[in-house]
Design an enzyme around this catalytic site. Structure first.
Site, PDB file in Angstrom:
ATOM      1  N   ASP A   1       0.818  -1.215   0.000  1.00 20.71           N
ATOM      2  CA  ASP A   1       0.000   0.000   0.000  1.00 20.71           C
ATOM      3  C   ASP A   1       0.854   1.268   0.000  1.00 20.71           C
ATOM      4  O   ASP A   1       0.413   2.328   0.419  1.00 20.71           O
ATOM      5  CB  ASP A   1      -0.981  -0.008   1.185  1.00 20.71           C
ATOM      6  CG  ASP A   1      -0.259  -0.113   2.512  1.00 20.71           C
ATOM      7  OD1 ASP A   1       0.973  -0.337   2.511  1.00 20.71           O
ATOM      8  OD2 ASP A   1      -0.921   0.013   3.555  1.00 20.71           O
TER       9      ASP A   1
ATOM     10  N   HIS B   1      22.814   4.557 -18.533  1.00 24.92           N
ATOM     11  CA  HIS B   1      21.813   4.913 -17.517  1.00 24.92           C
ATOM     12  C   HIS B   1      22.000   4.054 -16.260  1.00 24.92           C
ATOM     13  O   HIS B   1      21.047   3.520 -15.700  1.00 24.92           O
ATOM     14  CB  HIS B   1      20.393   4.795 -18.082  1.00 24.92           C
ATOM     15  CG  HIS B   1      20.071   5.897 -19.054  1.00 24.92           C
ATOM     16  ND1 HIS B   1      18.998   5.858 -19.906  1.00 24.92           N
ATOM     17  CD2 HIS B   1      20.678   7.071 -19.303  1.00 24.92           C
ATOM     18  CE1 HIS B   1      18.979   6.968 -20.648  1.00 24.92           C
ATOM     19  NE2 HIS B   1      19.990   7.718 -20.298  1.00 24.92           N
TER      20      HIS B   1
ATOM     21  N   ASP C   1      25.781  11.915 -13.351  1.00 24.51           N
ATOM     22  CA  ASP C   1      24.756  12.560 -14.174  1.00 24.51           C
ATOM     23  C   ASP C   1      23.596  12.852 -13.234  1.00 24.51           C
ATOM     24  O   ASP C   1      22.903  11.932 -12.798  1.00 24.51           O
ATOM     25  CB  ASP C   1      24.356  11.609 -15.308  1.00 24.51           C
ATOM     26  CG  ASP C   1      23.381  12.235 -16.298  1.00 24.51           C
ATOM     27  OD1 ASP C   1      22.720  13.241 -15.942  1.00 24.51           O
ATOM     28  OD2 ASP C   1      23.264  11.704 -17.418  1.00 24.51           O
TER      29      ASP C   1
ATOM     30  N   ASP D   1      19.925  18.947 -16.037  1.00 25.45           N
ATOM     31  CA  ASP D   1      20.474  17.642 -16.452  1.00 25.45           C
ATOM     32  C   ASP D   1      21.956  17.819 -16.752  1.00 25.45           C
ATOM     33  O   ASP D   1      22.341  18.140 -17.865  1.00 25.45           O
ATOM     34  CB  ASP D   1      19.700  17.157 -17.688  1.00 25.45           C
ATOM     35  CG  ASP D   1      20.180  15.799 -18.181  1.00 25.45           C
ATOM     36  OD1 ASP D   1      20.943  15.135 -17.465  1.00 25.45           O
ATOM     37  OD2 ASP D   1      19.764  15.412 -19.301  1.00 25.45           O
TER      38      ASP D   1
ATOM     39  N   HIS E   1      25.252   7.417 -28.383  1.00 24.35           N
ATOM     40  CA  HIS E   1      24.026   8.196 -28.150  1.00 24.35           C
ATOM     41  C   HIS E   1      24.112   9.540 -28.864  1.00 24.35           C
ATOM     42  O   HIS E   1      25.172   9.938 -29.366  1.00 24.35           O
ATOM     43  CB  HIS E   1      23.754   8.370 -26.647  1.00 24.35           C
ATOM     44  CG  HIS E   1      24.831   9.082 -25.870  1.00 24.35           C
ATOM     45  ND1 HIS E   1      25.035  10.446 -25.947  1.00 24.35           N
ATOM     46  CD2 HIS E   1      25.750   8.611 -24.981  1.00 24.35           C
ATOM     47  CE1 HIS E   1      26.018  10.781 -25.127  1.00 24.35           C
ATOM     48  NE2 HIS E   1      26.484   9.696 -24.544  1.00 24.35           N
TER      49      HIS E   1
ATOM     50  N   HIS F   1      19.354  16.621 -26.154  1.00 24.12           N
ATOM     51  CA  HIS F   1      17.898  16.505 -26.269  1.00 24.12           C
ATOM     52  C   HIS F   1      17.272  17.767 -25.694  1.00 24.12           C
ATOM     53  O   HIS F   1      17.909  18.483 -24.912  1.00 24.12           O
ATOM     54  CB  HIS F   1      17.410  15.264 -25.499  1.00 24.12           C
ATOM     55  CG  HIS F   1      17.946  15.173 -24.083  1.00 24.12           C
ATOM     56  ND1 HIS F   1      17.399  15.875 -23.037  1.00 24.12           N
ATOM     57  CD2 HIS F   1      19.019  14.507 -23.555  1.00 24.12           C
ATOM     58  CE1 HIS F   1      18.075  15.617 -21.935  1.00 24.12           C
ATOM     59  NE2 HIS F   1      19.086  14.795 -22.218  1.00 24.12           N
TER      60      HIS F   1
ATOM     61  N   HIS G   1      13.885  14.519 -20.721  1.00 21.72           N
ATOM     62  CA  HIS G   1      13.891  14.364 -22.188  1.00 21.72           C
ATOM     63  C   HIS G   1      12.610  15.051 -22.642  1.00 21.72           C
ATOM     64  O   HIS G   1      11.547  14.437 -22.725  1.00 21.72           O
ATOM     65  CB  HIS G   1      13.926  12.888 -22.599  1.00 21.72           C
ATOM     66  CG  HIS G   1      15.199  12.212 -22.178  1.00 21.72           C
ATOM     67  ND1 HIS G   1      15.338  10.867 -22.048  1.00 21.72           N
ATOM     68  CD2 HIS G   1      16.417  12.732 -21.860  1.00 21.72           C
ATOM     69  CE1 HIS G   1      16.579  10.581 -21.665  1.00 21.72           C
ATOM     70  NE2 HIS G   1      17.243  11.702 -21.533  1.00 21.72           N
TER      71      HIS G   1
ATOM     72  N   GLU H   1      25.764  16.977 -24.622  1.00 24.97           N
ATOM     73  CA  GLU H   1      26.363  15.950 -23.786  1.00 24.97           C
ATOM     74  C   GLU H   1      27.149  14.891 -24.546  1.00 24.97           C
ATOM     75  O   GLU H   1      26.790  13.720 -24.543  1.00 24.97           O
ATOM     76  CB  GLU H   1      25.275  15.286 -22.938  1.00 24.97           C
ATOM     77  CG  GLU H   1      24.031  14.827 -23.703  1.00 24.97           C
ATOM     78  CD  GLU H   1      23.023  14.133 -22.783  1.00 24.97           C
ATOM     79  OE1 GLU H   1      23.428  13.218 -22.067  1.00 24.97           O
ATOM     80  OE2 GLU H   1      21.842  14.524 -22.797  1.00 24.97           O
TER      81      GLU H   1
ATOM     82  N   TYR I   1      32.996   6.139 -24.366  1.00 21.26           N
ATOM     83  CA  TYR I   1      32.851   4.997 -23.467  1.00 21.26           C
ATOM     84  C   TYR I   1      33.650   3.839 -24.050  1.00 21.26           C
ATOM     85  O   TYR I   1      33.288   3.295 -25.097  1.00 21.26           O
ATOM     86  CB  TYR I   1      31.372   4.610 -23.333  1.00 21.26           C
ATOM     87  CG  TYR I   1      30.488   5.816 -23.089  1.00 21.26           C
ATOM     88  CD1 TYR I   1      30.246   6.292 -21.794  1.00 21.26           C
ATOM     89  CD2 TYR I   1      29.918   6.527 -24.161  1.00 21.26           C
ATOM     90  CE1 TYR I   1      29.459   7.421 -21.578  1.00 21.26           C
ATOM     91  CE2 TYR I   1      29.135   7.658 -23.957  1.00 21.26           C
ATOM     92  CZ  TYR I   1      28.913   8.105 -22.660  1.00 21.26           C
ATOM     93  OH  TYR I   1      28.139   9.232 -22.455  1.00 21.26           O
TER      94      TYR I   1
ATOM     95  N   ARG J   1      31.408  11.469 -19.841  1.00 18.38           N
ATOM     96  CA  ARG J   1      30.382  12.307 -20.474  1.00 18.38           C
ATOM     97  C   ARG J   1      30.462  13.678 -19.819  1.00 18.38           C
ATOM     98  O   ARG J   1      30.728  13.782 -18.611  1.00 18.38           O
ATOM     99  CB  ARG J   1      28.980  11.697 -20.290  1.00 18.38           C
ATOM    100  CG  ARG J   1      27.861  12.541 -20.890  1.00 18.38           C
ATOM    101  CD  ARG J   1      26.542  11.770 -21.100  1.00 18.38           C
ATOM    102  NE  ARG J   1      25.917  11.311 -19.874  1.00 18.38           N
ATOM    103  CZ  ARG J   1      25.889  10.053 -19.452  1.00 18.38           C
ATOM    104  NH1 ARG J   1      26.476   9.093 -20.164  1.00 18.38           N
ATOM    105  NH2 ARG J   1      25.290   9.711 -18.322  1.00 18.38           N
TER     106      ARG J   1
ATOM    107  N   GLU K   1      28.078  17.098 -19.722  1.00 17.44           N
ATOM    108  CA  GLU K   1      26.734  17.522 -20.130  1.00 17.44           C
ATOM    109  C   GLU K   1      26.375  18.865 -19.508  1.00 17.44           C
ATOM    110  O   GLU K   1      26.460  19.037 -18.293  1.00 17.44           O
ATOM    111  CB  GLU K   1      25.702  16.467 -19.696  1.00 17.44           C
ATOM    112  CG  GLU K   1      24.264  16.866 -19.980  1.00 17.44           C
ATOM    113  CD  GLU K   1      23.271  15.750 -19.697  1.00 17.44           C
ATOM    114  OE1 GLU K   1      23.530  14.919 -18.803  1.00 17.44           O
ATOM    115  OE2 GLU K   1      22.224  15.713 -20.366  1.00 17.44           O
TER     116      GLU K   1
HETATM  117  N1  GLY Z   1      20.147  12.075 -17.614  1.00 14.50           N
HETATM  118  C1  GLY Z   1      19.706  11.489 -18.810  1.00 14.50           C
HETATM  119  C2  GLY Z   1      20.339  12.088 -19.974  1.00 14.50           C
HETATM  120  O1  GLY Z   1      21.385  12.687 -19.862  1.00 14.50           O
HETATM  121  O2  GLY Z   1      19.817  12.066 -21.045  1.00 14.50           O
HETATM  122 MN    MN Z   2      20.720  14.487 -20.898  1.00  7.84          MN
HETATM  123 MN    MN Z   3      22.055  13.564 -18.083  1.00  3.70          MN
END
Ligand code: GLY
Ligand code: MN
Ligand code: MN
Length: 436
Positions: A38, A242, A259, A270, A349, A353, A360, A383, A387, A405, A407
């Site tokens: 619950d 992720h 991140d 982000d 990637h 975005h 996103h 970003e 890798y 990365r 970003e």
């Molecule tokens: N934190 C998810 C991305 O960088 O897209």
């Molecule tokens: Mn991002």
């Molecule tokens: Mn991110």
């Protein structure tokens, strides 16, 4: 920091102007979700619903009926209930919906089934996007069927159903002055959190302990929730895009990729930073890191009003590929390697975005078959990353298991772009100085 209530009423009014008389728009709120037994997940209002209402309760439906005499902006929401409020928290009720949230009319949610067909009756165009909530879709088809069956008695159902979401998303894609101020603040708070993580990082600290430092800084700065699950990946965990397990010990000699961004009044930051656990980059880490940083700089240069949306990714890829050739990680001719996507084992990637209420965020990428052009008020992430998989035997061992990365959050301005998160340290020198 919060948007004023009048902003939401103004958005409803502006949207109704576009819908025109004879239209009706129906938009349900998010639903509560069970976590286990619950216990529920923390409730987060649907972004579209929040955008038009500023109303944070579940079990609500917004109905916009432009030109309706008794009221154009109608909310169905939960009744006040003393018992339920003692157990589960306050409710605005119908009076609050009108007096506090500025709706023209409010009805208890239990009356939706009886009243919505009456609101639909005689309207020509229904703005509703199916496919998101099966149960609500079923209800909607039921109401429409009920109306059609009553045509003999003078009722009429809308004769077209048009896309509701694209109208809302086009608005959400261009941020207002007030939204930009919120996102700037979300960026500042998140920047502070990354600085705190760099300052507190040492070998043998657990990844989740850096996550805790980040969340602590968010909350102490006025942002209770992260905008998405925080990623803290030490060493080869940084190669999992992720990664959210965050349950390993950070090791001397590894990098750590964080991140993390806060959510401030429903707007996201982000940010990713990658730094050495012990405060010093190794030669291989530094070489790859500076390459990613160069790729990010090249990407920024492609973000300005009138430039196509896909240019910044291409610019980043060109720099990364050239650098990977120089470091001996790729062999061949640059343009051919780009065409063959030979870089994809190291960079799999996109370079960014849209960013807004959702991390996103909504927004189009193409218009009439062509990449959409940047417009002032758009916000996006930039970003790039690299890798090197720990099991990639095609490359020398010294490169393996490095994940990087970088970003930032970028606002398209009248004459270029502005990095809203530039205060988070990211040159090798600045990071090493901060951590020393
Ligand atoms: N934190 C998810 C991305 O960088 O897209
Ligand atoms: Mn991002
Ligand atoms: Mn991110």
């Amino acid at each position: 920091m919060k948007l004023e209530k009048k902003i939401f009423s103004a958005r409803r009014k502006e949207l109704m102007g576009t819908l025109g008389e004879g239209a009706i728009l129906v938009l349900p709120s998010a639903a509560e979700k069970v976590r286990n037994a619950d216990c529920e997940y923390p409730f987060r209002q649907s972004s579209d619903f929040w955008y038009l209402t500023g109303f944070g309760e579940p079990e609500a439906v917004l109905v916009l009926v432009p030109g309706r005499e008794e009221g154009e902006a109608v909310l169905f929401n939960r009744r006040r209930d003393r018992d339920r409020e003692i157990w589960n928290g306050r409710r605005a009720g119908q009076e609050g919906a009108v007096n506090t949230f500025g709706f023209d009319q409010a009805f208890p949610i239990e009356e939706l089934d009886q009243l919505l067909p009456e609101l639909l009756n005689g309207r020509e165009r229904l703005f509703y996007t199916p496919g998101q909530d099966k149960a609500f879709d079923e209800q909607m088809w039921g109401w429409l069927a009920r109306l059609r069956n009553a045509e003999r008695r003078g009722k009429t159902a809308p004769d077209s159903i048009e896309d509701r979401d694209s109208l809302i998303h086009a608005r959400r894609q261009i941020k207002s002055v007030e939204e930009i101020a919120l996102m700037r603040e979300a960026g500042t708070i998140s920047t502070r959190a990354h600085i705190r993580a760099m300052t507190e990082c040492r070998p043998r600290v657990m990844e989740y302990q850096l996550e805790a430092a980040i969340l602590h800084e968010f909350a102490m700065s006025g942002a209770r929730h992260p905008a998405y699950s925080t990623i803290v990946g030490g060493g080869e965990n940084g190669c999992i895009l992720h990664y959210t397990e965050n349950d390993c010990e950070l090791k001397d000699g590894d990098l750590v990729l964080i991140d993390a961004g806060c959510e401030l009044d429903h707007y996201a930051a982000d940010i990713t930073r990658t730094f050495p656990v012990n405060g010093h980059f190794s030669p291989e880490q530094k070489a790859l890191y500076e390459l990613v940083l160069m790729a990010q700089e090249a990407a920024f240069a492609e973000i300005a009003p009138g430039k196509p949306w896909d240019g910044f990714h291409k610019a980043a890829v060109a720099v990364l590929v050239e650098g990977l050739i120089k470091l001996g990680l790729l062999k061949g001719e640059r343009d051919q390697l780009i065409e063959d996507e030979a870089y994809s084992p190291f960079y799999m990637h996109g370079t960014g975005h849209w960013l807004g209420m959702d991390v996103h965020d909504v927004g189009i990428h193409k218009q009439q078959g062509q990449p959409v052009l940047f417009t002032p008020g758009m916000v996006l992430t930039v970003e790039p990353g690299l890798y090197i998989a720990p099991d990639n035997t095609e490359v020398e061992e010294r490169w393996r298991g490095i994940g990087i990365r970088i970003e930032d959050n970028v606002l398209v301005t009248d004459d270029g772009c502005e990095n809203l998160t530039a205060a988070a340290p990211k040159t090798v020198a600045d990071i090493e100085a901060l951590m020393a």
